[in-house]
Design an enzyme around this catalytic site. Structure first.
Site, PDB file in Angstrom:
ATOM      1  N   HIS A  34       0.853  -1.189   0.000  1.00 47.07           N
ATOM      2  CA  HIS A  34       0.000   0.000   0.000  1.00 47.07           C
ATOM      3  C   HIS A  34       0.889   1.238   0.000  1.00 47.07           C
ATOM      4  O   HIS A  34       2.129   1.133  -0.028  1.00 47.07           O
ATOM      5  CB  HIS A  34      -0.962  -0.018   1.199  1.00 47.07           C
ATOM      6  CG  HIS A  34      -0.270  -0.261   2.516  1.00 47.07           C
ATOM      7  ND1 HIS A  34       0.614   0.637   3.057  1.00 47.07           N
ATOM      8  CD2 HIS A  34      -0.315  -1.313   3.373  1.00 47.07           C
ATOM      9  CE1 HIS A  34       1.058   0.167   4.200  1.00 47.07           C
ATOM     10  NE2 HIS A  34       0.524  -1.027   4.417  1.00 47.07           N
ATOM     11  N   HIS A  37       4.064   1.380   2.143  1.00 42.69           N
ATOM     12  CA  HIS A  37       5.255   0.700   1.609  1.00 42.69           C
ATOM     13  C   HIS A  37       5.886   1.542   0.486  1.00 42.69           C
ATOM     14  O   HIS A  37       7.112   1.662   0.399  1.00 42.69           O
ATOM     15  CB  HIS A  37       4.886  -0.656   0.995  1.00 42.69           C
ATOM     16  CG  HIS A  37       4.321  -1.642   1.961  1.00 42.69           C
ATOM     17  ND1 HIS A  37       3.008  -2.040   1.939  1.00 42.69           N
ATOM     18  CD2 HIS A  37       4.907  -2.340   2.959  1.00 42.69           C
ATOM     19  CE1 HIS A  37       2.797  -2.944   2.885  1.00 42.69           C
ATOM     20  NE2 HIS A  37       3.941  -3.138   3.528  1.00 42.69           N
ATOM     21  N   GLN A 151       9.146  -2.209  16.226  1.00 44.67           N
ATOM     22  CA  GLN A 151       9.965  -3.011  15.301  1.00 44.67           C
ATOM     23  C   GLN A 151      11.169  -2.201  14.812  1.00 44.67           C
ATOM     24  O   GLN A 151      12.299  -2.706  14.772  1.00 44.67           O
ATOM     25  CB  GLN A 151       9.109  -3.451  14.107  1.00 44.67           C
ATOM     26  CG  GLN A 151       9.912  -4.083  12.975  1.00 44.67           C
ATOM     27  CD  GLN A 151       9.036  -4.616  11.858  1.00 44.67           C
ATOM     28  OE1 GLN A 151       8.514  -5.704  11.969  1.00 44.67           O
ATOM     29  NE2 GLN A 151       8.897  -3.878  10.764  1.00 44.67           N
ATOM     30  N   SER A 183      -2.384  -0.350   6.630  1.00 47.94           N
ATOM     31  CA  SER A 183      -1.858  -1.664   6.995  1.00 47.94           C
ATOM     32  C   SER A 183      -2.428  -2.671   6.018  1.00 47.94           C
ATOM     33  O   SER A 183      -3.595  -2.550   5.604  1.00 47.94           O
ATOM     34  CB  SER A 183      -2.323  -2.018   8.417  1.00 47.94           C
ATOM     35  OG  SER A 183      -2.189  -3.406   8.636  1.00 47.94           O
TER      36      SER A 183
HETATM   37  O1  PAF Z   1       7.218  -4.987   8.739  1.00 51.95           O
HETATM   38  C1  PAF Z   1       7.156  -6.025   8.062  1.00 51.95           C
HETATM   39  O2  PAF Z   1       6.473  -6.090   7.031  1.00 51.95           O
HETATM   40  C2  PAF Z   1       7.929  -7.249   8.523  1.00 51.95           C
HETATM   41  O3  PAF Z   1       7.935  -7.361   9.894  1.00 51.95           O
HETATM   42  C3  PAF Z   1       9.360  -7.318   7.946  1.00 51.95           C
HETATM   43  C4  PAF Z   1      10.214  -6.172   8.465  1.00 51.95           C
HETATM   44  C5  PAF Z   1       9.310  -7.289   6.435  1.00 51.95           C
HETATM   45  C6  PAF Z   1      10.025  -8.640   8.379  1.00 51.95           C
HETATM   46  O4  PAF Z   1       9.319  -9.732   7.930  1.00 51.95           O
END
Ligand code: PAF
Length: 271
Positions: A34, A37, A151, A183
């Site tokens: 989306h 990204h 993350q 998301s």
């Molecule tokens: O954020 C994500 O989409 C995932 O956690 C990642 C960083 C690609 C690892 O699989």
């Protein structure tokens, strides 16, 4: 854009670019791309000579009963989007782990709270796959979204602790016009659930705009505004250390994770 499925071919191409003195930028994803990204790809594109995007739904970061099997996939649509963003290499592995793969990478401390507490083993899966991908792509720079704020902090710490020569860059969270954080999992929401899902960003925004300094009062305000089926957490933490705060006397962030219907959503907001 070239599409590569084999680890050796990916590493070979990236090594060749490096030997030519080219800067390699990397955006790892789990696909169903989306605008969030795509904004990360634009950051990497603007700072590097070559852009590598990976799409891999990493089984190690899903717990039992989570949505590994049903995670949305759209390989063709994703490839077209990557191409449009000027991606040079799209990595679409069938698997990243050879038989008998037994190495795990774990960051301690930072992973104890928030999603780390609610999804045991999740961050170990993330850091294991990201370190594996870093070893294949050998990127100069890698971009991760601030929607997954914890993350990003965990990957920064891993990269620092392991001394990996990768610049980890955070990309701002992207919202839909109505405020919902973008998301891939939003695809699961019914119309009624989507309306209630807006209470996540609504509560965080109200907390940020309230002017309240005492975190217990802030959390009381947020709790009163959430219309979710199950709350995993609503917390106000130090934006650097992710440690709890009593008053907003330094940069802080509010974090929420909740289930609306069967969909688990997360969001965060600078305070
Ligand atoms: O954020 C994500 O989409 C995932 O956690 C990642 C960083 C690609 C690892 O699989």
């Amino acid at each position: 854009m070239q599409t590569v499925r084999q680890c050796e071919a990916l590493q070979g191409q990236c090594l060749e670019w490096r030997s030519q003195g080219l800067r390699v930028g990397f955006v790892p994803t789990m696909g169903f791309l989306h605008e969030g990204h795509l904004s990360l790809m634009r950051i990497a594109r603007s700072r590097c000579d070559k852009l590598v995007v990976s799409i891999y739904v990493n089984p190690l970061q899903f717990g039992p009963g989570e949505d590994l099997e049903s995670y949305p996939r759209d390989e063709e649509g994703d490839a077209a989007k990557c191409d449009q963003e000027g991606c040079d290499l799209l990595f679409l592995p069938h698997s990243l782990y050879s038989e008998g793969h037994s190495t795990r990478v774990r960051v301690e401390g930072l992973t104890n709270r928030l999603c780390g507490a609610n999804r045991p083993g999740h961050f170990e899966g993330v850091t294991t796959v990201v370190s594996r991908l870093f070893g294949l792509v050998l990127p100069h720079l890698a971009v991760f979204g601030e929607k997954d704020f914890q993350q990003l902090a965990v990957i920064r710490r891993m990269t620092r602790d392991l001394g990996l020569p990768v610049e980890v860059v955070g990309g701002p969270l992207v919202r839909d016009l109505d405020g919902l954080a973008l998301s891939s999992r939003n695809a699961y929401l019914s119309t009624e659930e989507r309306a209630r899902a807006l209470s996540l960003s609504g509560a965080l925004r109200a907390m940020a705009e309230s002017g309240i300094q005492d975190t217990s009062d802030l959390l009381r305000l947020g709790h009163g505004l959430l219309e979710v089926d199950e709350l995993d957490y609503l917390e106000v933490l130090d934006a650097e250390t992710l440690e709890p705060l009593e008053v907003l006397d330094r940069p802080a962030r509010a974090f929420v994770a909740a289930r609306v219907g069967r969909t688990r959503l997360i969001d965060n907001w600078a305070l």
